[in-house]
Design a protein around this motif. Structure first.
Motif, mmCIF file in Angstrom:
data_model
loop_
_atom_site.group_PDB
_atom_site.id
_atom_site.type_symbol
_atom_site.label_atom_id
_atom_site.label_comp_id
_atom_site.label_asym_id
_atom_site.label_seq_id
_atom_site.Cartn_x
_atom_site.Cartn_y
_atom_site.Cartn_z
ATOM 1 N N SER A 68 96.024 -54.598 58.319
ATOM 2 C CA SER A 68 97.488 -54.968 57.599
ATOM 3 C C SER A 68 97.421 -56.215 56.741
ATOM 4 C CB SER A 68 98.547 -55.071 59.199
ATOM 5 O OG SER A 68 98.204 -56.152 59.638
ATOM 6 N N ALA A 69 96.113 -57.323 57.441
ATOM 7 C CA ALA A 69 96.309 -58.003 56.327
ATOM 8 C C ALA A 69 96.361 -58.872 54.933
ATOM 9 C CB ALA A 69 94.953 -59.137 57.174
ATOM 10 N N VAL A 70 95.931 -57.346 55.191
ATOM 11 C CA VAL A 70 96.299 -57.165 53.383
ATOM 12 C C VAL A 70 97.160 -56.399 53.022
ATOM 13 C CG1 VAL A 70 95.014 -55.433 51.188
ATOM 14 C CG2 VAL A 70 93.220 -56.652 52.804
ATOM 15 N N HIS A 71 97.966 -56.924 52.108
ATOM 16 C CA HIS A 71 99.196 -56.349 51.739
ATOM 17 C C HIS A 71 100.194 -54.699 51.335
ATOM 18 C CE1 HIS A 71 103.992 -57.255 51.294
ATOM 19 N NE2 HIS A 71 103.737 -56.354 49.891
ATOM 20 N N ASP A 72 99.119 -54.511 50.095
ATOM 21 C CA ASP A 72 99.377 -53.277 50.020
ATOM 22 C C ASP A 72 99.116 -51.967 51.053
ATOM 23 O OD1 ASP A 72 99.367 -54.412 48.078
ATOM 24 O OD2 ASP A 72 97.746 -53.260 46.412
ATOM 25 N N TYR A 73 98.204 -52.911 52.416
ATOM 26 C CA TYR A 73 97.965 -51.745 53.734
ATOM 27 C C TYR A 73 99.032 -51.387 54.543
ATOM 28 C CZ TYR A 73 93.134 -52.065 51.520
ATOM 29 O OH TYR A 73 91.867 -51.238 50.627
ATOM 30 N N LYS A 74 99.905 -52.634 54.651
ATOM 31 C CA LYS A 74 101.051 -52.805 55.781
ATOM 32 C C LYS A 74 102.279 -51.289 55.536
ATOM 33 C CE LYS A 74 100.976 -57.977 55.521
ATOM 34 N NZ LYS A 74 101.783 -58.576 55.048
ATOM 35 N N LYS A 75 102.368 -50.978 54.472
ATOM 36 C CA LYS A 75 102.873 -49.758 54.394
ATOM 37 C C LYS A 75 102.566 -48.458 54.537
ATOM 38 C CE LYS A 75 106.682 -47.249 51.329
ATOM 39 N NZ LYS A 75 107.054 -47.054 50.004
ATOM 40 N N ARG A 76 100.843 -48.137 54.160
ATOM 41 C CA ARG A 76 100.670 -47.257 54.767
ATOM 42 C C ARG A 76 100.573 -46.796 56.630
ATOM 43 N NH1 ARG A 76 95.143 -47.013 51.507
ATOM 44 N NH2 ARG A 76 94.622 -44.902 53.147
ATOM 45 N N ILE A 77 99.950 -48.343 56.570
ATOM 46 C CA ILE A 77 99.688 -48.410 58.577
ATOM 47 C C ILE A 77 101.541 -47.631 58.905
ATOM 48 C CG2 ILE A 77 99.165 -49.573 60.086
ATOM 49 C CD1 ILE A 77 97.571 -50.856 57.828
ATOM 50 N N ALA A 78 102.632 -48.499 58.419
ATOM 51 C CA ALA A 78 103.523 -48.283 58.674
ATOM 52 C C ALA A 78 104.055 -46.626 58.821
ATOM 53 C CB ALA A 78 104.441 -48.972 58.461
ATOM 54 N N ASN A 79 103.407 -46.358 57.785
ATOM 55 C CA ASN A 79 103.806 -44.063 56.964
ATOM 56 C C ASN A 79 103.041 -43.520 58.192
ATOM 57 O OD1 ASN A 79 106.039 -45.524 55.700
ATOM 58 N ND2 ASN A 79 105.066 -45.605 53.949
ATOM 59 N N VAL A 80 102.020 -43.871 59.038
ATOM 60 C CA VAL A 80 101.042 -42.964 59.722
ATOM 61 C C VAL A 80 101.840 -42.741 60.523
ATOM 62 C CG1 VAL A 80 98.596 -43.023 61.069
ATOM 63 C CG2 VAL A 80 98.616 -43.865 58.959
ATOM 64 N N ASN A 81 101.792 -41.806 61.313
ATOM 65 C CA ASN A 81 102.944 -40.514 62.035
ATOM 66 C C ASN A 81 102.292 -41.369 63.539
ATOM 67 O OD1 ASN A 81 104.727 -38.995 63.800
ATOM 68 N ND2 ASN A 81 102.753 -37.758 64.302
ATOM 69 N N GLY A 82 103.454 -41.919 64.480
ATOM 70 C CA GLY A 82 103.251 -42.855 65.645
ATOM 71 C C GLY A 82 102.863 -44.322 65.754
ATOM 72 N N ALA A 83 102.309 -44.809 64.273
ATOM 73 C CA ALA A 83 101.926 -45.709 64.521
ATOM 74 C C ALA A 83 102.330 -47.413 64.800
ATOM 75 C CB ALA A 83 101.296 -45.887 63.109
ATOM 76 N N VAL A 84 103.688 -46.812 64.246
ATOM 77 C CA VAL A 84 104.729 -47.908 64.785
ATOM 78 C C VAL A 84 105.467 -47.955 66.171
ATOM 79 C CG1 VAL A 84 106.676 -49.603 64.165
ATOM 80 C CG2 VAL A 84 105.348 -48.573 62.643
ATOM 81 N N GLU A 85 105.315 -46.500 66.308
ATOM 82 C CA GLU A 85 106.137 -46.692 68.157
ATOM 83 C C GLU A 85 104.941 -46.944 69.032
ATOM 84 O OE1 GLU A 85 107.664 -43.109 64.659
ATOM 85 O OE2 GLU A 85 106.013 -44.363 65.396
ATOM 86 N N ALA A 86 104.072 -46.943 68.363
ATOM 87 C CA ALA A 86 102.471 -46.827 69.615
ATOM 88 C C ALA A 86 102.280 -48.734 69.833
ATOM 89 C CB ALA A 86 101.200 -45.975 69.108
ATOM 90 N N LEU A 87 102.410 -48.831 68.529
ATOM 91 C CA LEU A 87 102.632 -50.635 68.831
ATOM 92 C C LEU A 87 103.577 -51.041 69.613
ATOM 93 C CD1 LEU A 87 101.025 -51.351 65.363
ATOM 94 C CD2 LEU A 87 100.159 -52.097 66.787
ATOM 95 N N ALA A 88 104.722 -50.146 69.114
ATOM 96 C CA ALA A 88 106.399 -50.908 70.315
ATOM 97 C C ALA A 88 106.040 -50.552 71.894
ATOM 98 C CB ALA A 88 107.006 -50.326 69.338
#
Length: 712
Positions: free
Chosen positions: A501-521
C-alpha cells in the motif's frame, strides 16, 4: 564457566576480561598447584586423543608441552615442598597460559571448518604466540631452586630447549585447502559455476561436511562472524557473504531438499516464536522507554542516532539500509548515520530485567542481529552464487514434494532478507507465482514461510508491481490475513499489505478485496502487539486514499481505530488515520457517532507523544469542520479541552500549534465560544485566520510511520 565466557568472547573476537584468566592471589602454594594440575590434566585428557579438523600439528605440539607441565605439577603436588616466591609467580603466569591454551583449543574444535580455513594464518599465529610465551616462562623459571627428580628435570630442560627453537608453522595441507576454497569463489566471481564433482570432493571428502545439519552450522557460523565483523578483521564482510552464498548453494546442490530439514530449521524457528508469544502473554508489562519505537520489542542493544532518539541497533540499521535518511520518530533529516551505544539505558534495562525475572542477554541476540548482516556489501561472487541457489530453490517450488517446497520457501524467505539484489533476481527468476501457490497450502509451515518470503520480496519497489500483477496473488495474501494457519502468517500478511500500500494506486485495489479491511480491523482489535502495529500501519496507508473512506466505515475499521486510541503502542498511528477519515463528512459522521472517539482524542492530547498530540488536535479540528454543528458541540463541551489547546499553543510542534489555533478560532465562532475559556490566539496566529485546508488529503496529518517494513 570462565572458559565458556572466554570462548564466547574469542568467537566474537572481543578481548575477554583479564580477571577470567588470573589465578586468585589468596591461594596457598598447595591449592595453586592442585588447581594447575586439575586444569592441565583436563586439558590433556580432553585434547590428547581428539582429532581437530585443522591446526593438527600446532595443537599436538601445544598438548605435548602441557603434558610436560603436568608431569612437573604432579611431582610437586606429591612432594609437598614449599615453593620459592619466583616459582609462585611463574605458576600464576602458567595459570593464564593454561586458560589461553584451553580457549584456543576449544576454538579450533568448536568453530566452523570454513571459518578455520579462512583464519588459518591468524590461528597459526595464536599458537606461535603461546609457544613463545611458554618459552619465556621457562627461561625465567627457577628450575635450580626446586628439588626435582632427575627424570622430571630432564623433561623440563628438554622442553626449554625445544621452546627456544619454536617457529611459526602454517600447515601446507590446510593452506592448500584454503586456496582451493577461494578458487571456488573466484569462479563465481568470473561468472562460472564450479564443477559439481570438485565441490563434492572438497566439501564432503576433504572437509567432512557430510549432511544438511553440518552445512547449516557452517552457514550460521559465518553469518555470525559477519554480524560481529570489525573493520580490521580479514576477510571482509563482503567476502564472507560470498562464502555464505557458496555454502548455501553447495548445501542444496549436494544434499537436495531433505524432509527432516523442516524439523531441523523451521521447527526450531517455530519453537522460538511460540516461546516469544507465551512470554508476551504471561510476562510483566515492559516499560515503554525500554521498547524500540520501531520493533516494539525490548531493546537488546540500544543506540542513539543523530536526532537524539534511541532505537534497537538491529531495527534502526534495517531502517537506514532501506534508504531512509530521517529519524523514524521525529521525521528529522539525519546529518549522519552514526550509532552511539546508549549504555546508561542498557544498564537500566538489565537491572529491570533482573528485578522482574525477565531473561536478557548481555550480548545482542543472534536472532535480532541476524538481520543486520545484510548491511555488508555483497560481492559479485555472492550475487552469482545466490543466483545459482535461487535456480535450485525455484525448481523445488515448482516441482518438489510438499516438504521440499516448505524448505525452499524458507530459504527464499531467508535469501530475500539480505539485500535488494537478492530480492530483485529472486522475483525475476519467477518465484512469485510459486510462492502464491503455497499461500493456500494446507501446511502451516509452507504457508507461513511463503507469505513471509512475499513480504521480504515486496520491500523492493519493482517487486510490488510483480506481486500485484500476478493473477490472484493479492487475494491469496488477504486470505492468509483472514484465515492463516498461524498468528505469524496472519501478521506477516498484514505487513505485506502495508508494504504494497506504499504505492498510491494500489491502496484502493487492496481495500476493495473482499474481507481485507475487515481482517485488518480485527487484527488491530485482537492481535498481538506486533500484529496491532502491522494492522494500524496498513490501515493508515489505506486511509490516505479518499475513495477508501466508505470501506473503512462499513468494515468496522473506524470503530477499531477509535478503540486503538487507548492502546499506547498504536494510538499515534490510529489518531493519524482518524484525522484523515474525518476530513470527509461521511467519515466525520462515523467517527462522531463513536461514543469514545472525542474522549480518546482528548486523552491523546493529554498523554500522547508530541506527534500523537498533533494528530489528535488535527482530528478534532477536522471533526468540527466536517461533522457539522452536532459534532462541534460534542467537541466544545468536552471537559478540560480548553487547557489542553492552550498548552499546545505554547508547547506543541509547529503543526500542532497551527492546528490548535485553528481549533480555537472554530470555537470562538460557535455559539458556545464564551464558555471556551476566552483563549486569545490572535496575537500569535492572526496570519492564519484566512488559511484554508491543504488540498492534499494527507498533507496536514503528521504520522511519520515509526516502523519500517519488517524483514523476517
Amino acid at each position: 564457566m570462565a572458559s565458556a565466557a572466554i570462548f564466547s568472547s574469542l568467537r566474537r573476537r572481543r578481548p575477554p576480561s583479564l580477571n577470567a584468566f588470573l589465578a586468585r592471589v589468596n591461594l596457598t602454594d598447595s591449592a595453586l598447584l592442585k588447581t594447575l594440575t586439575v586444569v592441565s590434566s583436563e586439558l590433556v585428557s580432553s585434547f590428547s586423543g581428539k582429532s581437530l579438523p585443522f591446526q593438527v600439528k600446532n595443537s599436538r605440539s601445544l598438548i605435548r608441552k602441557l603434558e610436560t607441565f603436568l608431569v612437573l605439577l604432579e611431582y610437586l603436588c606429591d612432594s609437598s615442598s614449599n615453593l620459592p616466591s619466583t616459582a609462585l609467580l611463574c605458576f600464576k603466569e602458567l595459570h593464564l597460559l593454561l586458560y589461553r591454551s584451553k580457549t584456543l583449543l576449544d576454538y579450533c574444535s568448536q568453530s566452523s571448518k570454513l571459518w578455520l580455513l579462512l583464519q588459518n594464518h591468524s590461528i597459526s599465529g595464536h599458537f606461535h604466540d603461546l609457544h613463545l610465551e611458554i618459552s619465556t616462562l621457562l627461561d625465567v623459571f627457577p628450575l635450580n631452586e626446586l628439588c626435582l627428580s632427575e627424570d622430571v628435570r630432564e623433561h623440563i630442560e628438554l622442553l626449554q630447549n625445544q621452546s627456544r627453537r619454536a617457529k611459526l608453522f602454517v600447515d601446507k595441507h590446510d593452506e592448500t585447502l584454503r586456496l582451493k576454497l577461494f578458487s571456488f569463489l573466484n569462479e563465481f566471481e568470473s561468472g562460472r559455476v564450479p564443477n559439481l564433482v570438485e565441490l563434492r570432493l572438497f566439501f564432503v571428502e576433504r572437509l567432512g561436511i557430510r549432511d544438511v545439519k553440518s552445512f547449516r552450522f557452517e552457514i550460521e557460523f559465518l553469518e555470525e562472524q559477519i554480524v560481529n565483523q570489525e573493520c580490521d578483521i580479514e576477510p571482509t564482510a563482503s567476502v564472507l557473504n560470498g562464502f555464505v552464498a557458496l555454502a548455501r548453494y553447495c548445501r542444496f546442490l549436494l544434499f537436495g531438499f531433505e524432509e527432516d530439514e523442516v524439523e531441523l530449521g523451521i521447527g526450531e524457528n517455530k519453537k522460538l516464536k511460540r516461546r516469544s508469544q507465551e512470554n508476551e502473554e504471561t510476562s510483566v508489562t515492559i516499560p515503554k522507554d525500554f521498547c524500540c519505537p520501531i520493533s516494539l520489542d525490548l531493546m537488546r542493544d540500544p543506540v542513539i542516532i543523530w536526532s537524539g532518539q534511541t532505537y534497537d541497533r538491529a531495527s534502526i540499521s534495517r531502517w537506514m539500509q532501506e534508504g531512509h535518511s530521517s529519524c523514524p520518530k521525529t521525521g528529522q533529516n539525519l546529518a549522519h548515520n552514526n550509532l552511539v551505544p546508549n549504555r546508561a539505558l542498557r544498564n537500566l534495562i538489565l537491572h529491570w530485567c533482573n528485578a522482574h525475572g525477565v531473561p536478557y542477554d548481555t550480548t545482542p541476540s543472534s536472532e535480532s542481529n541476524y538481520d543486520t548482516f545484510a548491511a555488508s556489501s555483497a560481492s559479485k561472487a555472492a550475487i552469482e552464487a545466490n543466483k545459482a541457489t535461487t535456480a535450485l530453490l525455484i525448481e523445488q517450488l515448482a516441482n518438489g514434494s510438499q516438504s521440499s517446497q516448505a524448505v525452499a520457501a524458507l530459504e527464499v524467505r531467508l535469501l530475500a532478507k539480505t539485500g535488494k539484489e537478492n530480492r530483485a533476481y529472486i522475483a525475476e527468476a519467477g518465484a512469485i507465482p510459486h510462492l502464491k501457490a503455497l499461500l493456500s497450502s494446507p501446511s502451516a509451515i509452507a504457508q507461513e514461510n511463503s507469505v513471509t518470503a512475499m513480504l521480504n520480496l515486496s520491500i523492493y519497489d519493482k517487486n510490488k508491481s510483480r506481486i500485484m500483477d500476478e493473477n490472484g496473488c493479492l487475494g491469496s495474501i488477504v486470505e492468509v490475513l483472514r484465515f492463516g494457519h498461524t498468528t505469524e502468517a496472519r501478521e506477516n500478511a498484514a505487513a505485506t499489505l502495508f508494504s504494497l500500500s506504499a504505492v498510491h494506486d494500489y491502496k484502493k485495489r487492496i481495500a476493495n478485496v473482499n474481507g481485507a479491511v475487515e481482517a485488518l480491523a480485527g487484527l488491530l482489535s485482537e492481535g498481538t502487539q506486533r500484529g496491532k502495529k502491522d494492522a494500524v500501519t496498513a490501515l493508515f496507508n489505506l486511509s490516505t486514499h479518499m475513495d477508501n473512506c466508505a470501506r473503512m466505515i462499513e468494515s468496522g475499521a473506524v470503530k477499531a481505530l477509535v478503540e486503538a486510541l487507548g492502546s499506547e503502542i498504536v494510538a499515534e498511528e490510529a489518531s493519524g488515520a482518524l484525522a484523515l477519515i474525518v476530513r470527509q463528512p461521511v467519515g466525520a459522521e462515523a467517527v462522531g457517532s463513536e461514543e469514545t472517539a472525542v474522549a480518546g482524542l482528548i486523552q491523546m492530547m493529554r498523554c500522547g507523544t508530541p506527534r500523537g498530540k498533533e494528530n489528535a488536535v488535527a482530528a478534532l479540528l477536522e471533526l468540527c469542520r466536517s461533522g457539522g454543528a452536532s459534532a462541534t458541540q460534542r467537541v466544545v463541551k468536552a471537559p478540560a479541552l480548553a487547557g489542553l489547546v492552550q498548552g499546545l499553543l505554547f508547547t506543541g510542534t509547529k503543526r500542532a500549534r497551527r492546528k490548535a489555533a485553528s481549533l480555537a478560532r472554530v470555537f470562538q465562532r460557535c455559539e458556545n465560544a464564551l464558555h471556551f475559556g476566552g483563549i486569545d490566539v490572535g496575537y500569535a496566529f492572526a496570519g492564519n485566520s484566512g488559511a484554508s485546508r491543504d488540498s492534499s488529503f494527507g498533507g496536514d496529518v503528521s504520522v511519520q510511520i515509526p516502523i519500517s517494513v519488517p524483514v523476517l
